[in-house]
Motif scaffolding. Structure first.
Motif, mmCIF file in Angstrom:
data_model
loop_
_atom_site.group_PDB
_atom_site.id
_atom_site.type_symbol
_atom_site.label_atom_id
_atom_site.label_comp_id
_atom_site.label_asym_id
_atom_site.label_seq_id
_atom_site.Cartn_x
_atom_site.Cartn_y
_atom_site.Cartn_z
ATOM 1 N N VAL A 66 -22.237 3.700 14.085
ATOM 2 C CA VAL A 66 -21.371 4.772 14.585
ATOM 3 C C VAL A 66 -20.619 5.414 13.420
ATOM 4 O O VAL A 66 -20.130 4.716 12.529
ATOM 5 C CB VAL A 66 -20.342 4.242 15.612
ATOM 6 C CG1 VAL A 66 -19.460 5.381 16.127
ATOM 7 C CG2 VAL A 66 -21.034 3.537 16.777
ATOM 8 N N VAL A 67 -20.547 6.755 13.440
ATOM 9 C CA VAL A 67 -19.721 7.500 12.496
ATOM 10 C C VAL A 67 -18.603 8.178 13.282
ATOM 11 O O VAL A 67 -18.866 8.899 14.247
ATOM 12 C CB VAL A 67 -20.538 8.569 11.737
ATOM 13 C CG1 VAL A 67 -19.623 9.443 10.875
ATOM 14 C CG2 VAL A 67 -21.600 7.899 10.865
ATOM 15 N N MET A 68 -17.356 7.914 12.890
ATOM 16 C CA MET A 68 -16.191 8.509 13.558
ATOM 17 C C MET A 68 -15.556 9.540 12.627
ATOM 18 O O MET A 68 -15.265 9.239 11.468
ATOM 19 C CB MET A 68 -15.167 7.433 13.909
ATOM 20 C CG MET A 68 -15.703 6.332 14.819
ATOM 21 S SD MET A 68 -14.446 5.069 15.194
ATOM 22 C CE MET A 68 -14.262 4.276 13.579
ATOM 23 N N MET A 97 -11.541 8.388 22.439
ATOM 24 C CA MET A 97 -11.423 9.582 21.597
ATOM 25 C C MET A 97 -10.252 10.443 22.070
ATOM 26 O O MET A 97 -10.351 11.156 23.051
ATOM 27 C CB MET A 97 -12.733 10.375 21.637
ATOM 28 C CG MET A 97 -13.926 9.587 21.111
ATOM 29 S SD MET A 97 -15.516 10.348 21.518
ATOM 30 C CE MET A 97 -15.316 11.948 20.733
ATOM 31 N N LEU A 98 -9.141 10.354 21.338
ATOM 32 C CA LEU A 98 -7.939 11.108 21.697
ATOM 33 C C LEU A 98 -7.756 12.254 20.702
ATOM 34 O O LEU A 98 -7.418 12.022 19.540
ATOM 35 C CB LEU A 98 -6.712 10.192 21.669
ATOM 36 C CG LEU A 98 -5.369 10.834 22.036
ATOM 37 C CD1 LEU A 98 -5.356 11.254 23.509
ATOM 38 C CD2 LEU A 98 -4.210 9.872 21.749
ATOM 39 N N LEU A 133 -9.520 3.144 18.809
ATOM 40 C CA LEU A 133 -8.929 4.441 19.155
ATOM 41 C C LEU A 133 -9.127 5.407 17.999
ATOM 42 O O LEU A 133 -8.854 5.082 16.838
ATOM 43 C CB LEU A 133 -7.430 4.295 19.442
ATOM 44 C CG LEU A 133 -6.671 5.600 19.711
ATOM 45 C CD1 LEU A 133 -7.102 6.218 21.040
ATOM 46 C CD2 LEU A 133 -5.157 5.376 19.692
ATOM 47 N N MET A 134 -9.600 6.599 18.319
ATOM 48 C CA MET A 134 -9.614 7.695 17.358
ATOM 49 C C MET A 134 -8.455 8.626 17.710
ATOM 50 O O MET A 134 -8.321 9.050 18.856
ATOM 51 C CB MET A 134 -10.930 8.464 17.431
ATOM 52 C CG MET A 134 -12.147 7.659 17.030
ATOM 53 S SD MET A 134 -13.696 8.587 17.301
ATOM 54 C CE MET A 134 -13.486 9.950 16.150
ATOM 55 N N VAL A 168 -7.635 1.432 14.732
ATOM 56 C CA VAL A 168 -7.204 2.799 15.043
ATOM 57 C C VAL A 168 -7.665 3.695 13.901
ATOM 58 O O VAL A 168 -7.202 3.564 12.760
ATOM 59 C CB VAL A 168 -5.674 2.887 15.232
ATOM 60 C CG1 VAL A 168 -5.275 4.311 15.601
ATOM 61 C CG2 VAL A 168 -5.202 1.910 16.300
ATOM 62 N N ALA A 169 -8.607 4.581 14.208
ATOM 63 C CA ALA A 169 -9.201 5.483 13.213
ATOM 64 C C ALA A 169 -8.401 6.779 13.193
ATOM 65 O O ALA A 169 -8.624 7.674 14.008
ATOM 66 C CB ALA A 169 -10.666 5.747 13.552
#
Length: 387
Positions: free
Chosen positions: A42-44, A128-129, A172-173, A210-211
Motif C-alpha cells: 500500500v502507498v499512502m 482516510m480523513l 489513520l491518514m 497515523v500517516a
C-alpha cells in the motif's frame, strides 16, 4: 504488511519564481524505483497533492503519470486531499480509479469507512480523513456538533464517528497540524489565538499508525506511530538542513504490540537547497566554491558593510541557480529608528551634511572617511557643472 507513507507533493509549485516541475518529476521517478524495490502493498499519500486548488496542466499530467506507474505495480494507493487541494477536483473519477486499486477520499460528509487490507495476521484498516475544519464537522453532524469550536474537537468527533475498534490494526491518514510539531517557512500554518487550529495527538490513541501530512519536515509526534512524512523536496531555505525521506512502515502482529517497524530512506534531489554566508570576495573565491555543486539552488547572505554593485547578477555568474540574496551587516542588524537631532534648516545645511544625515537615517551608522570623500568629490563636480 508493508506500506509507504508520502505527503505534501505540492506538484506545480514554484519557489522564488523557479518552477519546480522538473525537480518534482525527478524525485517522483526516484520514489517509484524505491517503492518497487520495497515491494510494498500500500502507498499512502496524505494530502497536498497539488500546490493550488486549480493546478497547472503540467502538474496534473505529472500526477497522472505517477499514478499510472503505481497502478502497474500490483499494489494499492490511498490518497486524501490536503488544505492546498480542491477536495472536489481530487475526488473526480475516484469511483473509476478504484478498479485500478487507487482509492481517493471523498468530500467530508461524516461517513469515513475503512479500507480493509489483509495479510497473514488478518485485516489492516486504513481510515482516510481529508483535511477538515470545524465547519465541515458541523455541516456533517448538525446539532450534535454545535459546541465544536476547535480543530481538536472537530477531529475528535470525526474519529469517534468512525467507530474504530482498538483491538484491530488501525491506520489513520490525516492532514492536520498536530501540537508540538516543528514547522518551516514553506508551510501555510494559520495558528489562531489560543492554538485553536492545533490537534492534540492524544485523540489518535486507537490507531497503530497515523500517516500525517501538512508539515514539510519529517518527524514523529509523541510516539513512533504518529508521523509526518514530510515533503519529498525542499520548498524553502528554512528546510536546507532537513533530510527528506521516504517513510516505509511494516505493521505486524497486533498480539505482539503490532510489531511496528519504521524505516526512513533518504531522498536525494536533482537540485539541493543550500544557504551560504560570507563576504562577496570570499564567496566568489574559487577555493570556496570548488567543492560545491553549482547546479544547486542557493540563498546567499553577504556580510559586506557596503552593498556590492549588481551583486545578485555578479553572483549568478558562478551560482547560476541563485534564488535569493540578502545582507547581514551592521545596517541590517540594527533596525532601530535613527532620528535627527532637532529640526533641519535646509537653507543653512550644506549638500554634504544633508547627504551624511540621510546616510545615517538609511544605514543606522555614520559614513566612513572614504565614503565621505567620494560624496564630497561628487558634490563638488555637480556644483562646478552648474556654474
Amino acid at each position: 504488511m508493508k506500506l509507504i507513507h508520502l505527503a505534501d507533493l505540492h506538484l506545480g509549485k514554484s519557489v522564488n519564481k523557479f518552477p519546480m516541475l522538473e525537480d518534482q518529476k525527478y524525485i517522483l521517478d526516484e520514489i517509484l524505483k524505491m517503492i518497487e524495490e520495497e515491494k510494498a502493498q500500500v502507498v499512502m499519500i496524505s494530502g497536498d497533492i497539488y500546490d493550488v486548488g486549480i493546478p497547472p496542466v503540467g502538474a496534473v499530467e505529472l500526477f497522472d503519470s505517477f499514478l499510472t506507474s503505481l497502478s502497474k505495480m500490483n499494489l494499492s494507493v490511498c490518497i486524501i486531499s490536503g488544505n492546498h487541494d480542491s477536495a472536489e477536483r481530487i475526488a473526480f473519477g475516484s469511483k473509476l480509479m478504484e478498479k485500478s486499486n487507487i482509492f481517493i477520499s471523498q468530500l467530508y460528509d461524516g461517513n469515513v469507512q475503512p479500507l480493509v487490507f489483509v495479510d497473514e495476521y488478518g485485516p489492516v484498516n486504513i481510515y482516510m480523513l481529508p483535511f477538515i475544519k470545524p465547519v465541515h464537522v458541523k455541516q456533517a453532524f448538525g446539532e450534535e456538533a454545535e459546541n465544536i469550536h476547535t480543530y481538536t474537537q472537530a477531529c475528535e468527533l470525526a474519529i469517534k464517528k468512525m467507530g474504530v475498534n482498538p483491538k484491530n490494526r488501525n491506520i489513520l491518514m490525516a492532514h492536520q497540524f498536530v501540537s508540538g510539531a516543528l514547522t518551516c517557512d514553506s508551510e501555510e500554518i494559520n495558528v489562531s489565538v489560543g492554538g485553536l487550529d492545533n490537534i492534540d495527538a492524544k485523540i489518535f490513541k486507537d490507531f497503530d499508525y497515523v500517516a500525517l501530512g501538512h508539515l514539510h519536515g519529517p518527524q514523529k509526534i509523541l510516539r513512533e506511530g504518529i508521523r509526518y512524512a514530510g515533503s519529498p523536496l525542499k520548498y524553502s531555505f528554512s528546510e536546507a538542513n532537513q533530510k527528506k525521506s521516504l517513510c516505509v512502515i511494516e505493521i505486524g502482529n497486533k498480539e505482539k504490540e503490532c510489531q511496528l517497524k519504521i524505516e526512513l530512506k533518504d531522498l536525494l534531489p536533482l537540485h539541493d537547497m543550500k544557504n551560504l554566508k560570507g563576504s562577496y570576495e570570499q564567496i566568489m573565491s574559487k577555493s570556496f566554491y570548488k567543492d560545491l555543486n553549482l547546479e544547486d539552488y542557493y540563498h546567499i547572505t553577504l556580510t559586506d558593510e557596503v552593498d556590492v554593485p549588481e551583486g545578485f547578477a555578479r553572483l549568478r555568474t558562478v551560482y547560476k541557480n541563485l534564488m535569493t540574496m540578502d545582507y547581514d551587516n551592521s545596517r541590517t542588524q540594527n533596525n532601530s529608528s535613527v532620528l535627527l537631532e532637532g529640526p533641519v534648516n535646509i537653507e543653512n545645511t550644506s549638500p554634504l551634511s544633508a547627504f551624511k544625515d540621510f546616510f545615517k537615517l538609511q544605514n543606522n551608522k555614520e559614513m566612513s572617511e572614504e565614503q565621505e570623500k567620494i560624496v564630497a568629490d561628487l558634490v563638488e563636480k555637480l556644483f562646478e557643472e552648474e556654474k
